[in-house]
Design an enzyme around this catalytic site. Sequence first.
Site, mmCIF file in Angstrom:
data_model
loop_
_atom_site.group_PDB
_atom_site.id
_atom_site.type_symbol
_atom_site.label_atom_id
_atom_site.label_comp_id
_atom_site.label_asym_id
_atom_site.label_seq_id
_atom_site.Cartn_x
_atom_site.Cartn_y
_atom_site.Cartn_z
ATOM 1 N N HIS A 241 0.857 -1.186 0.000
ATOM 2 C CA HIS A 241 0.000 0.000 0.000
ATOM 3 C C HIS A 241 0.899 1.245 0.000
ATOM 4 C CE1 HIS A 241 1.143 -0.058 4.159
ATOM 5 N NE2 HIS A 241 0.447 -1.140 4.419
ATOM 6 N N HIS B 7 3.971 1.174 2.316
ATOM 7 C CA HIS B 7 5.132 0.437 1.790
ATOM 8 C C HIS B 7 5.827 1.219 0.680
ATOM 9 C CE1 HIS B 7 2.574 -3.164 3.006
ATOM 10 N NE2 HIS B 7 3.696 -3.357 3.687
#
Length: 266
Positions: free
Chosen positions: A11, A14
């Site tokens: 997401h 990250h």
Amino acid sequence: MGFVPTMGNLHRGHMSLVRLATERADRTVVSIFVNPTQFGEGEDLDDYPRTPRKDLRKLQEAGVDAAFLPAPREIYPDSFSTWVDVKGLTEGLCGRYRPGHFRGVTTVCAVLFGIVRPHFAVFGRKDAQQLAVIRRMTTDLRMGIEVVAGPLVREPDGLAISSRNGYLSPEQRRQAAAISRGLRRAAEMAAAGSRDAAALEGAVREAVAGQDKLRLQYVSLVDPETMEPMSMLDRTGLLAAAVYAGDTRLIDNVMIEPAPKRKNGR
Ligand code: PAF
């Protein structure tokens, strides 16, 4: 070489770590491995979202040089017998409620570091205790790997971004914003001169108590390096919380600065 270890289902959180790595490194490696040894019994290992195709597309677009998606047997062959256990700073906060969790994290990171051999590795600030534990491990074991802290990324309503947010019902999702509201309120109280840990923690307790779908597991003001509880905010502190929304466990934290002491007793 920069390295971002992940459990996939990538997401925005990250991807901000990946960006940090690609900006600093000549070559960036990202691993995707849902590490069984860091999940306790009854935790969400089997349900953990796995989206490798989407993840690989995102990594390619982000200019990552190599993605490493090992099979469990590759990391943990039958002969595997070595565990890395960081004492002390794994005992409080999440460590208290997730026995063996950090031992699984440090062990898998040690293995991944041994395979990838990066110059630096990026870990997000959302998992503040994990970040401190990994720093301790790389220092104690003289791994020669720099640990770089990446930002904690939030949704517009303040909820810290996590793969586990996907488990929330719409009402749980709405109420979950109270966690970061409580943390922000505590930071504001500190800026206005409040130094008492119980009062700062109380801001989070109160925010969460007002939501019928949330249950606080812990909130604690600790030293950001040692994870030792602080009773007074006499230096920078980490206010960390874990909250259940139904069966979903959410964590969040904020760094809190004490207000500068006023002169002349005013
Ligand atoms: O933060 C995570 O996603 C995991 O704990 C890590 C560092 C990839 C180890 O499995």
